[in-house]
Design a protein around this motif. Structure first.
Motif, PDB file in Angstrom:
ATOM      1  N   LEU A  19       0.834  -1.199   0.000  1.00 29.68           N
ATOM      2  CA  LEU A  19       0.000   0.000   0.000  1.00 29.68           C
ATOM      3  C   LEU A  19       0.872   1.254   0.000  1.00 29.68           C
ATOM      4  O   LEU A  19       0.609   2.202  -0.743  1.00 29.68           O
ATOM      5  CB  LEU A  19      -0.945   0.012   1.205  1.00 29.68           C
ATOM      6  CG  LEU A  19      -1.982   1.124   1.175  1.00 29.68           C
ATOM      7  CD1 LEU A  19      -3.303   0.633   1.722  1.00 29.68           C
ATOM      8  CD2 LEU A  19      -1.524   2.342   1.943  1.00 29.68           C
ATOM      9  N   LEU A  20       1.926   1.259   0.802  1.00 35.11           N
ATOM     10  CA  LEU A  20       2.829   2.412   0.822  1.00 35.11           C
ATOM     11  C   LEU A  20       3.490   2.612  -0.545  1.00 35.11           C
ATOM     12  O   LEU A  20       3.621   3.741  -1.016  1.00 35.11           O
ATOM     13  CB  LEU A  20       3.897   2.241   1.905  1.00 35.11           C
ATOM     14  CG  LEU A  20       3.453   2.517   3.328  1.00 35.11           C
ATOM     15  CD1 LEU A  20       4.583   2.179   4.299  1.00 35.11           C
ATOM     16  CD2 LEU A  20       3.010   3.954   3.505  1.00 35.11           C
ATOM     17  N   GLU A  21       3.896   1.529  -1.176  1.00 40.66           N
ATOM     18  CA  GLU A  21       4.515   1.630  -2.498  1.00 40.66           C
ATOM     19  C   GLU A  21       3.545   2.233  -3.509  1.00 40.66           C
ATOM     20  O   GLU A  21       3.915   3.072  -4.330  1.00 40.66           O
ATOM     21  CB  GLU A  21       4.999   0.261  -2.966  1.00 40.66           C
ATOM     22  CG  GLU A  21       6.210  -0.237  -2.201  1.00 40.66           C
ATOM     23  CD  GLU A  21       6.552  -1.700  -2.448  1.00 40.66           C
ATOM     24  OE1 GLU A  21       5.709  -2.445  -3.013  1.00 40.66           O
ATOM     25  OE2 GLU A  21       7.664  -2.104  -2.055  1.00 40.66           O
ATOM     26  N   ILE A  93       3.767  -1.745  11.735  1.00 43.71           N
ATOM     27  CA  ILE A  93       3.565  -0.448  12.364  1.00 43.71           C
ATOM     28  C   ILE A  93       4.050   0.585  11.362  1.00 43.71           C
ATOM     29  O   ILE A  93       5.142   0.453  10.806  1.00 43.71           O
ATOM     30  CB  ILE A  93       4.370  -0.317  13.667  1.00 43.71           C
ATOM     31  CG1 ILE A  93       3.932  -1.384  14.670  1.00 43.71           C
ATOM     32  CG2 ILE A  93       4.227   1.093  14.252  1.00 43.71           C
ATOM     33  CD1 ILE A  93       4.880  -1.523  15.854  1.00 43.71           C
ATOM     34  N   VAL A  94       3.229   1.594  11.124  1.00 41.07           N
ATOM     35  CA  VAL A  94       3.604   2.655  10.200  1.00 41.07           C
ATOM     36  C   VAL A  94       3.560   3.972  10.961  1.00 41.07           C
ATOM     37  O   VAL A  94       2.591   4.269  11.659  1.00 41.07           O
ATOM     38  CB  VAL A  94       2.673   2.702   8.971  1.00 41.07           C
ATOM     39  CG1 VAL A  94       3.055   3.842   8.035  1.00 41.07           C
ATOM     40  CG2 VAL A  94       2.711   1.367   8.231  1.00 41.07           C
ATOM     41  N   ILE A  95       4.637   4.742  10.815  1.00 43.67           N
ATOM     42  CA  ILE A  95       4.755   6.029  11.500  1.00 43.67           C
ATOM     43  C   ILE A  95       4.941   7.118  10.462  1.00 43.67           C
ATOM     44  O   ILE A  95       5.710   6.959   9.517  1.00 43.67           O
ATOM     45  CB  ILE A  95       5.947   6.018  12.482  1.00 43.67           C
ATOM     46  CG1 ILE A  95       5.708   4.973  13.562  1.00 43.67           C
ATOM     47  CG2 ILE A  95       6.158   7.405  13.094  1.00 43.67           C
ATOM     48  CD1 ILE A  95       6.855   4.806  14.526  1.00 43.67           C
ATOM     49  N   ASN A  96       4.225   8.200  10.672  1.00 45.05           N
ATOM     50  CA  ASN A  96       4.364   9.389   9.836  1.00 45.05           C
ATOM     51  C   ASN A  96       4.427  10.586  10.782  1.00 45.05           C
ATOM     52  O   ASN A  96       3.404  11.019  11.313  1.00 45.05           O
ATOM     53  CB  ASN A  96       3.191   9.525   8.866  1.00 45.05           C
ATOM     54  CG  ASN A  96       3.392  10.645   7.875  1.00 45.05           C
ATOM     55  OD1 ASN A  96       4.440  11.270   7.817  1.00 45.05           O
ATOM     56  ND2 ASN A  96       2.362  10.904   7.072  1.00 45.05           N
ATOM     57  N   GLY A  97       5.630  11.068  11.053  1.00 50.48           N
ATOM     58  CA  GLY A  97       5.799  12.165  12.015  1.00 50.48           C
ATOM     59  C   GLY A  97       5.452  11.705  13.413  1.00 50.48           C
ATOM     60  O   GLY A  97       6.012  10.740  13.911  1.00 50.48           O
ATOM     61  N   ASP A  98       4.470  12.377  14.026  1.00 48.66           N
ATOM     62  CA  ASP A  98       4.035  12.018  15.380  1.00 48.66           C
ATOM     63  C   ASP A  98       2.835  11.080  15.376  1.00 48.66           C
ATOM     64  O   ASP A  98       2.291  10.767  16.428  1.00 48.66           O
ATOM     65  CB  ASP A  98       3.690  13.282  16.179  1.00 48.66           C
ATOM     66  CG  ASP A  98       4.933  14.077  16.542  1.00 48.66           C
ATOM     67  OD1 ASP A  98       6.030  13.473  16.611  1.00 48.66           O
ATOM     68  OD2 ASP A  98       4.812  15.298  16.740  1.00 48.66           O
ATOM     69  N   LYS A  99       2.397  10.663  14.196  1.00 49.62           N
ATOM     70  CA  LYS A  99       1.239   9.774  14.084  1.00 49.62           C
ATOM     71  C   LYS A  99       1.710   8.362  13.763  1.00 49.62           C
ATOM     72  O   LYS A  99       2.692   8.174  13.053  1.00 49.62           O
ATOM     73  CB  LYS A  99       0.306  10.255  12.977  1.00 49.62           C
ATOM     74  CG  LYS A  99      -0.228  11.655  13.168  1.00 49.62           C
ATOM     75  CD  LYS A  99      -1.013  12.059  11.951  1.00 49.62           C
ATOM     76  CE  LYS A  99      -1.372  13.526  11.987  1.00 49.62           C
ATOM     77  NZ  LYS A  99      -1.968  13.942  10.723  1.00 49.62           N
ATOM     78  N   PRO A 105      -6.298  -3.557   9.241  1.00 49.53           N
ATOM     79  CA  PRO A 105      -5.875  -3.833   7.875  1.00 49.53           C
ATOM     80  C   PRO A 105      -4.973  -2.718   7.333  1.00 49.53           C
ATOM     81  O   PRO A 105      -4.889  -1.630   7.906  1.00 49.53           O
ATOM     82  CB  PRO A 105      -7.188  -3.894   7.107  1.00 49.53           C
ATOM     83  CG  PRO A 105      -8.088  -2.956   7.839  1.00 49.53           C
ATOM     84  CD  PRO A 105      -7.678  -3.114   9.299  1.00 49.53           C
ATOM     85  N   ALA A 106      -4.366  -2.987   6.195  1.00 46.31           N
ATOM     86  CA  ALA A 106      -3.403  -2.058   5.597  1.00 46.31           C
ATOM     87  C   ALA A 106      -4.008  -0.684   5.329  1.00 46.31           C
ATOM     88  O   ALA A 106      -3.309   0.323   5.396  1.00 46.31           O
ATOM     89  CB  ALA A 106      -2.850  -2.660   4.304  1.00 46.31           C
TER      90      ALA A 106
END
Length: 113
Positions: A19-21, A93-99, A105-106
């Motif tokens: 999904l990130l890709e 686990i996905v991190i984006n800044g402080d979130k 699910p994905a």
């Protein structure tokens, strides 16, 4: 920068990576089974997730059932167990800044993009 804590052997983790890709945004992949987390890193991840350490534990794993289930553990003891047995960490686990999200699910990744 987006970071995914990834286990290539896990189908849910692979779905998150895919999904990130597809999103086309730059991200970093941390294969946490090969690159062990420090206590500070894991504590920071848990804080960003906004959960208790026990909520990051894969409680159906054999090692958890055998060594920890039914015991009254402090948050610090749970974190130590996760550091000693990183396969107990929910993934991805996905991190984006402080979130941060546990991307199961994905599609939950989209909440922090």
């Amino acid at each position: 920068m987006i970071t995914i804590y990834h286990n290539p052997r896990c189908s849910k983790s692979r779905e998150g990576l895919q999904l990130l890709e597809l999103q086309g945004q730059p991200f970093t992949t941390v294969k946490y089974l090969n690159e062990p987390l420090t206590k500070q890193e894991l504590t920071s991840i848990i804080a960003k997730l906004g959960i208790a350490p026990i909520d990051l534990v894969r409680q159906k794993e054999t090692i958890w059932i055998k060594d920890y289930k039914g015991k009254q553990l402090t948050d610090d003891q749970v974190i130590d167990a996760l550091l000693a047995h990183p396969n107990l960490i929910e993934r991805p686990i996905v991190i984006n800044g402080d979130k941060a999200v546990i991307a199961r699910p994905a599609e939950k990744i989209k909440e922090i993009l």
